[in-house]
Write a protein that holds these residues in place. Structure first.
Motif, short mmCIF file in Angstrom:
data_model
loop_
_atom_site.label_atom_id
_atom_site.label_comp_id
_atom_site.label_asym_id
_atom_site.label_seq_id
_atom_site.Cartn_x
_atom_site.Cartn_y
_atom_site.Cartn_z
N MET A 1 0.85 -1.17 0.00
CA MET A 1 0.00 0.00 0.00
C MET A 1 0.89 1.23 0.00
N TYR A 48 -11.97 -2.95 8.07
CA TYR A 48 -11.03 -2.50 7.03
C TYR A 48 -11.63 -1.29 6.29
N HIS A 51 -11.70 2.06 8.13
CA HIS A 51 -10.40 2.66 8.43
C HIS A 51 -9.65 3.11 7.18
N GLY A 52 -10.38 3.29 6.07
CA GLY A 52 -9.75 3.81 4.86
C GLY A 52 -9.35 5.27 5.04
N LEU A 53 -8.49 5.73 4.15
CA LEU A 53 -8.08 7.13 4.15
C LEU A 53 -9.14 7.95 3.42
N THR A 77 -10.39 5.40 0.72
CA THR A 77 -9.52 4.62 -0.16
C THR A 77 -8.44 3.91 0.64
N ASP A 78 -7.89 2.88 0.01
CA ASP A 78 -6.68 2.23 0.54
C ASP A 78 -5.54 2.38 -0.46
N TYR A 80 -5.77 1.52 -3.57
CA TYR A 80 -6.08 0.60 -4.66
C TYR A 80 -7.56 0.67 -5.03
N TYR A 81 -8.42 0.82 -4.03
CA TYR A 81 -9.87 0.90 -4.21
C TYR A 81 -10.38 2.19 -3.62
N ILE A 106 -7.81 -7.57 0.35
CA ILE A 106 -7.60 -7.15 1.74
C ILE A 106 -7.11 -8.29 2.62
#
Length: 107
Positions: A1, A48, A51-53, A77-78, A80-81, A106
């Motif tokens: 990541m 998950y 807790h994305g940005l 987002t992470d 990637y998604y 993930i």
């Protein structure tokens, strides 16, 4: 990541933006409900997602397409998604199963 603020040299994939009157080509969350999805996995996936940005914010909150509760106004987002802030709600409260490709990512 990638690290926070690091440029991404690949397209970010959209994850579960839902059907609207203006765009009937998007998925309908009601079609993705899987009551047999293991609860412990749903909690793990929702954690998950939650807790994305923060990738962006919108003026006004989205409403859940299944129960009409307020579901946030941000995209997360992470790297990637990219997904709407309320996606964890769909997973936990409505058993909406996400694509296997994302679950593999993930894991």
């Amino acid at each position: 990541m990638p690290e926070l603020g690091e440029p991404v040299d690949r397209p970010v994939r959209l994850l579960d933006f839902w059907v609207t009157p203006e765009n009937q080509t998007l998925p309908n969350p009601a079609d993705l409900v899987d009551p047999g999805w293991e609860e412990s996995e749903r909690y793990w996936v929702a954690d998950y997602l939650n807790h994305g940005l923060v990738a962006g914010s919108w003026m006004g909150a989205s409403r859940c397409r299944l129960c009409s509760c307020s579901n946030g106004s941000r995209d997360l987002t992470d790297g990637y998604y990219l997904w709407p802030e309320g996606l964890g709600h769909y997973v936990l409260d409505h058993d909406v199963r996400l694509p296997a490709e994302f679950l593999d990512h993930i894991e």
